[in-house]
Design a protein around this motif. Structure first.
Motif, PDB file in Angstrom:
ATOM      1  N   UNK A 159       0.333  10.546  -0.607  1.00 25.89           N
ATOM      2  CA  UNK A 159      -0.336  11.043  -2.018  1.00 25.89           C
ATOM      3  C   UNK A 159      -1.388  10.318  -2.597  1.00 25.89           C
ATOM      4  N   UNK A 160      -2.300  11.017  -3.071  1.00 24.32           N
ATOM      5  CA  UNK A 160      -3.655  10.398  -3.916  1.00 24.32           C
ATOM      6  C   UNK A 160      -3.115   9.711  -5.284  1.00 24.32           C
ATOM      7  N   UNK A 161      -2.333  10.930  -6.089  1.00 23.06           N
ATOM      8  CA  UNK A 161      -2.125  10.823  -7.605  1.00 23.06           C
ATOM      9  C   UNK A 161      -0.758   9.508  -7.841  1.00 23.06           C
ATOM     10  N   UNK A 162      -0.962   8.568  -7.405  1.00 25.89           N
ATOM     11  CA  UNK A 162       0.057   7.489  -7.404  1.00 25.89           C
ATOM     12  C   UNK A 162      -0.531   6.203  -7.858  1.00 25.89           C
ATOM     13  N   UNK A 163       0.292   5.203  -8.441  1.00 28.17           N
ATOM     14  CA  UNK A 163      -0.546   3.937  -8.657  1.00 28.17           C
ATOM     15  C   UNK A 163      -0.640   3.127  -7.409  1.00 28.17           C
ATOM     16  N   UNK A 164      -1.627   2.195  -7.110  1.00 25.33           N
ATOM     17  CA  UNK A 164      -1.747   1.690  -6.094  1.00 25.33           C
ATOM     18  C   UNK A 164      -0.562   0.823  -5.793  1.00 25.33           C
ATOM     19  N   UNK A 165       0.311   0.207  -6.456  1.00 26.78           N
ATOM     20  CA  UNK A 165       1.477  -0.424  -6.389  1.00 26.78           C
ATOM     21  C   UNK A 165       2.678   0.456  -5.912  1.00 26.78           C
ATOM     22  N   UNK A 166       2.448   1.681  -5.882  1.00 27.95           N
ATOM     23  CA  UNK A 166       3.582   2.753  -5.673  1.00 27.95           C
ATOM     24  C   UNK A 166       3.905   2.575  -4.220  1.00 27.95           C
ATOM     25  N   UNK A 167       5.154   2.619  -3.915  1.00 26.75           N
ATOM     26  CA  UNK A 167       5.422   2.586  -2.310  1.00 26.75           C
ATOM     27  C   UNK A 167       4.827   3.590  -1.546  1.00 26.75           C
ATOM     28  N   UNK A 168       4.518   4.881  -1.991  1.00 32.33           N
ATOM     29  CA  UNK A 168       3.843   5.725  -1.530  1.00 32.33           C
ATOM     30  C   UNK A 168       2.490   5.826  -1.473  1.00 32.33           C
ATOM     31  N   UNK A 169       1.884   4.840  -2.191  1.00 34.03           N
ATOM     32  CA  UNK A 169       0.199   4.764  -2.144  1.00 34.03           C
ATOM     33  C   UNK A 169       0.078   4.334  -0.726  1.00 34.03           C
ATOM     34  N   UNK A 170      -1.285   4.790  -0.204  1.00 39.67           N
ATOM     35  CA  UNK A 170      -1.722   4.197   1.121  1.00 39.67           C
ATOM     36  C   UNK A 170      -2.012   2.768   1.034  1.00 39.67           C
ATOM     37  N   UNK A 171      -2.070   2.081   0.051  1.00 38.79           N
ATOM     38  CA  UNK A 171      -2.183   0.634   0.059  1.00 38.79           C
ATOM     39  C   UNK A 171      -0.887   0.034   0.406  1.00 38.79           C
ATOM     40  N   UNK A 172       0.120   0.591  -0.201  1.00 39.75           N
ATOM     41  CA  UNK A 172       1.589  -0.037   0.075  1.00 39.75           C
ATOM     42  C   UNK A 172       2.032   0.413   1.449  1.00 39.75           C
ATOM     43  N   UNK A 173       1.622   1.746   1.913  1.00 39.86           N
ATOM     44  CA  UNK A 173       2.178   2.218   3.063  1.00 39.86           C
ATOM     45  C   UNK A 173       1.633   1.217   4.230  1.00 39.86           C
ATOM     46  N   UNK A 174       0.388   1.191   3.971  1.00 39.30           N
ATOM     47  CA  UNK A 174      -0.390   0.349   5.201  1.00 39.30           C
ATOM     48  C   UNK A 174       0.342  -0.888   5.379  1.00 39.30           C
ATOM     49  N   UNK A 175       0.548  -1.877   4.119  1.00 38.11           N
ATOM     50  CA  UNK A 175       1.042  -3.074   4.063  1.00 38.11           C
ATOM     51  C   UNK A 175       2.469  -2.968   4.872  1.00 38.11           C
ATOM     52  N   UNK A 176       3.257  -2.006   4.346  1.00 36.97           N
ATOM     53  CA  UNK A 176       4.729  -1.815   5.099  1.00 36.97           C
ATOM     54  C   UNK A 176       4.780  -1.627   6.549  1.00 36.97           C
ATOM     55  N   UNK A 177       3.785  -0.750   7.051  1.00 30.82           N
ATOM     56  CA  UNK A 177       3.537  -0.433   8.427  1.00 30.82           C
ATOM     57  C   UNK A 177       3.429  -1.649   9.178  1.00 30.82           C
ATOM     58  N   UNK A 178       2.451  -2.558   8.775  1.00 30.56           N
ATOM     59  CA  UNK A 178       2.054  -3.915   9.308  1.00 30.56           C
ATOM     60  C   UNK A 178       3.226  -4.795   9.338  1.00 30.56           C
TER      61      UNK A 178
END
Length: 453
Positions: free
Chosen positions: A117-136
């Protein structure tokens, strides 16, 4: 024989093209660096391969590994080309505001695409920043690219894009204008150009909903500046390490509408079929025109191809839904022309209120005219219905005539919008338009507001 050993060797040396019609009011030579000529059709090919090669060199990316990145689509395409040629797997994490074309293209070149989703904070676990780090963290033998803070991004443009621009303009460039997202392009090019001529002015193009402009001007990271926007590829709700604000002379902000409209203008008036951020970039140039003199050479960079926005900026329905098409709307009939073929939803005086409520819910409407054999005799509004329900829980089983309000005013199709607007009040939430031959349609406040350009 002259040939490239693989597709990666065709990256770079993109053309510089003079702009004519869109810039005819600018007293300077305006040149576009058209990056869609790269094999992945965007400027991101340059930094994607540089980041891969640097990660290979220092051991972060090992043979047979998996590349993981959060991307708006273009970096993913560049990474995909590198992954194919060099034998890596690729996972691209992308936000749901990006065009379907971008997602389809990534899948076409073998990437696994994860949509967030777009409309979430960067630190939200659903953000594409957070998901990228988790997958890595969860994927064995993987490398998280992090184009925002990976300084190989800036280095690619310092080593390639900057020198190309300097050479193509024979060192005569006076201004460089470019949209800013990760910051690698503006920072790398700016560093090279300013080393060769400190007087070259560097302008970033930002979007409303992004923090760059205010932060550059005040040093304040203002979270109130952050909100959802449509423009793709530029603007951020974070401060990437690749954005070197000390190299940037200023920012100008461009609206979503202007970015979309000028994306189409570039295709129609210059014959340059490029993407959404290019529309923002050329509008940014026009907004900055008072900074240019006749002897100046202004270079604007166009990031990617229009083929990735066929379902968005180049789609009339998509543009019209957002009020981006400047259709002439002056009369009542203009307000409802896009849905005038749909029948008017009504309720009869002797029907139960529950029937009216069902109709409001089914058609997702807030007002409904009441009719009897003689025509329009009343109206129902969801606000009034709610108020009546609070006073009487049995209202759903009563006939509509017992709770209906006054009938909505009726106007002719040729009535001006100004006259229609005057008919709205606290006690009247809609107007009916007589389209002739017994056909009517409803205008609500939403229709009036949507017509405002």
């Amino acid at each position: 024989m002259k040939y490239a050993k693989n597709i990666l060797e065709t990256i770079g040396n993109t053309p510089m093209v003079k702009l004519n019609k869109l810039t005819e009011d600018i007293d300077a030579l305006v040149l576009a660096k058209v990056e869609t000529f790269n094999p992945g059709n965007s400027v991101k090919d340059r930094m994607a391969v540089k980041m891969i090669e640097d990660a290979e060199a220092d051991g972060r990316l090992k043979p047979g590994g998996t590349i993981i990145e959060g991307t708006s689509g273009n970096t993913g395409m560049g990474l995909a080309l590198g992954a194919i040629v060099k034998g890596y797997k690729l996972i691209c994490v992308i936000s749901d505001k990006q065009s379907k074309e971008k997602m389809d293209i990534l899948r076409a070149v073998g990437a696994r695409v994860v949509v967030c989703p777009t409309d979430v904070e960067p630190t939200d676990p659903r953000s594409y920043y957070s998901v990228s780090k988790r997958l890595a963290e969860e994927t064995p033998n993987s490398w998280y690219v992090n184009q925002y803070d990976n300084l190989s991004n800036t280095a690619a443009h310092y080593e390639q894009t900057g020198p190309e621009i300097w050479e193509q303009t024979e060192g005569k460039i006076t201004h460089f204008v470019v949209g800013v997202g990760t910051g690698g392009t503006i920072s790398g090019v700016a560093k090279y150009l300013k080393e060769h001529n400190p007087n070259v002015k560097i302008w970033g193009v930002d979007t409303y909903g992004s923090v760059f402009k205010k932060y550059h001007e005040t040093g304040i990271f203002d979270e109130n500046e952050i909100y959802s926007y449509v423009t793709e590829g530029i603007g951020e709700d974070i401060l990437p390490k690749n954005v070197d604000f000390s190299l940037i002379d200023g920012f100008t902000k461009v609206t979503d509408k202007d970015a979309a409209v000028y994306t189409r203008k570039l295709a129609l008036e210059e014959g340059i079929f490029v993407g959404n951020s290019a529309g923002a970039a050329i509008k940014g140039v026009l907004q900055l025109k008072e900074h240019f003199k006749p002897e100046d050479v202004v270079v604007v960079l166009f990031h990617d191809s229009g083929s990735r926005y066929v379902g968005k900026m180049f789609n009339d329905d998509w543009m019209r839904e957002r009020g981006y098409l400047d259709d002439e709307i002056t009369k009542a009939e203009d307000l409802i022309k896009d849905h005038s073929d749909k029948p008017l939803v009504t309720v009869r005086t002797e029907e139960l209120v529950s029937h009216a409520i069902d109709r409001l819910r089914k058609y997702k409407i807030s007002q409904i005219p009441v009719v009897d054999v003689d025509g329009f005799v009343g109206s129902l509004d969801e606000t009034d219905l709610f108020r009546s329900y609070v006073e009487d829980k049995d209202i759903a089983d009563k006939p509509v005539r017992e709770v209906m309000g006054k009938p909505f005013p009726v106007v002719k199709g040729a009535t001006s919008i100004d006259e229609v607007s005057k008919l709205f009040s606290k006690d009247n939430q809609a107007v009916l338009v007589d389209l002739g031959e017994g056909k009517y349609h409803i205008i609500t406040k939403h229709d009036i507001i949507s017509s405002i350009k």
